[in-house]
Design an enzyme around this catalytic site. Structure first.
Site, PDB file in Angstrom:
ATOM      1  N   ARG A  49      -0.749 -16.848   6.023  1.00  0.00           N
ATOM      2  CA  ARG A  49      -1.136 -17.984   5.197  1.00  0.00           C
ATOM      3  C   ARG A  49      -1.377 -17.476   3.779  1.00  0.00           C
ATOM      4  O   ARG A  49      -1.393 -16.267   3.546  1.00  0.00           O
ATOM      5  CB  ARG A  49      -2.398 -18.667   5.759  1.00  0.00           C
ATOM      6  CG  ARG A  49      -3.490 -17.647   6.062  1.00  0.00           C
ATOM      7  CD  ARG A  49      -4.867 -18.099   5.807  1.00  0.00           C
ATOM      8  NE  ARG A  49      -5.097 -18.421   4.427  1.00  0.00           N
ATOM      9  CZ  ARG A  49      -5.261 -17.509   3.461  1.00  0.00           C
ATOM     10  NH1 ARG A  49      -5.203 -16.218   3.719  1.00  0.00           N
ATOM     11  NH2 ARG A  49      -5.486 -17.886   2.219  1.00  0.00           N
ATOM     12  N   ARG A  86       5.337 -25.626   6.080  1.00  0.00           N
ATOM     13  CA  ARG A  86       4.133 -26.088   5.385  1.00  0.00           C
ATOM     14  C   ARG A  86       4.555 -26.688   4.045  1.00  0.00           C
ATOM     15  O   ARG A  86       5.406 -26.125   3.359  1.00  0.00           O
ATOM     16  CB  ARG A  86       3.120 -24.935   5.175  1.00  0.00           C
ATOM     17  CG  ARG A  86       2.589 -24.376   6.500  1.00  0.00           C
ATOM     18  CD  ARG A  86       1.381 -23.497   6.311  1.00  0.00           C
ATOM     19  NE  ARG A  86       0.207 -24.257   5.885  1.00  0.00           N
ATOM     20  CZ  ARG A  86      -0.884 -23.687   5.388  1.00  0.00           C
ATOM     21  NH1 ARG A  86      -0.945 -22.371   5.221  1.00  0.00           N
ATOM     22  NH2 ARG A  86      -1.916 -24.427   5.037  1.00  0.00           N
ATOM     23  N   ASP A 239      -1.998 -23.098  -4.845  1.00  0.00           N
ATOM     24  CA  ASP A 239      -0.841 -23.241  -3.949  1.00  0.00           C
ATOM     25  C   ASP A 239       0.356 -23.839  -4.669  1.00  0.00           C
ATOM     26  O   ASP A 239       1.500 -23.635  -4.268  1.00  0.00           O
ATOM     27  CB  ASP A 239      -1.225 -24.084  -2.736  1.00  0.00           C
ATOM     28  CG  ASP A 239      -2.223 -23.332  -1.886  1.00  0.00           C
ATOM     29  OD1 ASP A 239      -3.434 -23.466  -2.142  1.00  0.00           O
ATOM     30  OD2 ASP A 239      -1.790 -22.563  -1.014  1.00  0.00           O
ATOM     31  N   LYS A 250      -6.892 -25.137  -2.156  1.00  0.00           N
ATOM     32  CA  LYS A 250      -7.606 -25.489  -0.926  1.00  0.00           C
ATOM     33  C   LYS A 250      -8.603 -26.616  -1.161  1.00  0.00           C
ATOM     34  O   LYS A 250      -9.281 -26.657  -2.191  1.00  0.00           O
ATOM     35  CB  LYS A 250      -8.302 -24.225  -0.396  1.00  0.00           C
ATOM     36  CG  LYS A 250      -9.026 -24.370   0.912  1.00  0.00           C
ATOM     37  CD  LYS A 250      -8.167 -24.931   2.018  1.00  0.00           C
ATOM     38  CE  LYS A 250      -6.914 -24.149   2.317  1.00  0.00           C
ATOM     39  NZ  LYS A 250      -5.987 -24.822   3.242  1.00  0.00           N
TER      40      LYS A 250
END
Ligand code: MRU
Length: 365
Positions: A49, A86, A239, A250
């Site tokens: 991740r 994802r 991200d 996040k």
């Protein structure tokens, strides 16, 4: 228990090697992924991740795709399998698309060598970018420390944008590690980062492994500490960042940025250029936000009193849960972006001054 490897992802003897982050901090386990399906499952299930790490893993996944595919159609279908694991961290699609462009340019017959070389380049560039982010961030932290002599700098970070989230060093952690190694006293407030606790489980573990003083706090504590003068600067990863400087990170990052603004504190975002999405301007409208299953909220994992790993349910059986994994912090709340080319304001003009070739590319879109 494996020894801690230098990099978080690499290719060896026909398989992609990763650290299974679901086992941390209790167990360091290196696993091999021998097929595209295994790589896709590892990304989807968050064995790997973090934006840079999943980008590099997908880059290596394309080495396996090149060996599994018998023609272009199969190669492109395997690329889609990797890209659809994802949605929010743009490094994933960026790495897979870079592989496709490189293989197309070389020709299908050369796919194995080109995919391997491109995967290694993606990983090496990730390491170099994080090292450069560390150097630029160190200047910034050094200047802040000079204004507050005689006491440690208190930094606050959210989630894990560390060594584990990249191939090495990390983005938000790069200036922290650089400062610590330079002898600048730093202390890090680590948001636990519910629901998966990447801060408590991963950031705390890696800061501890490098001897960086840190304290884990509940996610709701940061604003309170800021009001009491116990935070000097907030630094997070990202991200996906739009060409105008909106930051997807996040879930909970936005609240930290609001609290920092209310307290007049700097809020910096550290990212390699592979995390920019040059095709998107407005983050709220244009960045897909991953919604994960409710079990991540309903259950919590840890060691029991006997040191045995266990999962316990913490919600009533009758309660549902909603699990948005990311939020968007508008550029106006971001003090600056720390990239491999330097630090810039979170606005289109400053970003494009740092990456002028992207302005030209956007103009021809
Ligand atoms: O869902 P994750 O753990 O893959 O989320 C990514 C993150 O850890 C954070 O959002 C991080 O700050 C950015 S990744 C460098």
């Amino acid at each position: 228990m494996s020894a801690i490897p230098r990099r978080t992802v690499w290719f060896e003897a026909g398989s992609v090697r990763i650290l299974d982050q679901r086992q941390l901090p209790w167990k360091v386990e290196v696993v091999g992924l021998a097929t595209v399906a295994e790589v896709a499952a590892a990304i989807r299930d968050m064995a790997v991740r973090g934006a840079g790490c999943i980008g590099a893993t997908a880059g290596y996944g394309m080495v396996l795709a090149a060996s599994e595919a018998r023609d272009w159609a199969e190669l492109e279908a395997l690329a889609v399998v990797l890209k659809s694991t994802r949605p929010t961290a743009v490094n994933l699609a960026w790495a897979v698309d870079r592989q496709l462009v490189a293989i197309r340019a070389a020709g299908f017959g050369d796919r194995a060598e080109v995919a391997q070389a491109t995967a290694e380049a993606i990983a090496d560039e990730d390491v170099a970018a994080c090292a450069a982010i560390g150097r630029h961030g160190l200047e910034l932290l050094g200047a802040l420390a000079a204004r507050n002599p005689g006491r440690p700098l208190n930094l606050l970070t959210h989630c894990n944008a560390g060594w584990l989230a990249f191939v090495d060093i990390g983005s938000a952690t790069a200036p922290i590690y650089a400062a610590h190694e330079a002898g600048l006293p730093v202390h890090v407030w680590v948001d636990e980062t519910r629901p998966r606790n990447q801060g408590a489980r991963l950031t705390a573990w890696e800061l501890g492994a490098r001897g960086v003083p840190h304290t884990v706090i509940a996610d709701n504590t940061g604003g309170h500490l800021m009001q009491r003068g116990l935070v000097d600067l907030v630094i997070t990863g990202a991200d996906r960042v739009t060409r105008a400087g909106d930051v997807a990170n996040k879930i909970g990052t936005y609240l930290k940025a609001l609290a920092a603004r209310d307290n007049g504190l700097p809020f910096y975002v550290a990212l390699p250029s592979s995390t920019f999405d040059w095709s998107v301007e407005d983050g709220l409208a244009g960045i897909p936000i991953e919604e994960r299953g409710p079990d991540e909220l309903a259950w919590i994992e840890g060691l029991d009193e006997k040191g045995v790993s266990s999962r316990v349910r913490i919600l009533p059986q009758t309660s549902g849960a909603r699990n948005d994994a990311f939020d968007v912090t508008p550029a106006r709340l971001v003090t600056g972006l720390i990239c491999e080319r330097g630090v810039c304001a979170a606005d289109a003009a400053a970003i494009h001054a740092l990456f002028p070739e992207k302005r030209l590319a956007a103009a021809t879109d």
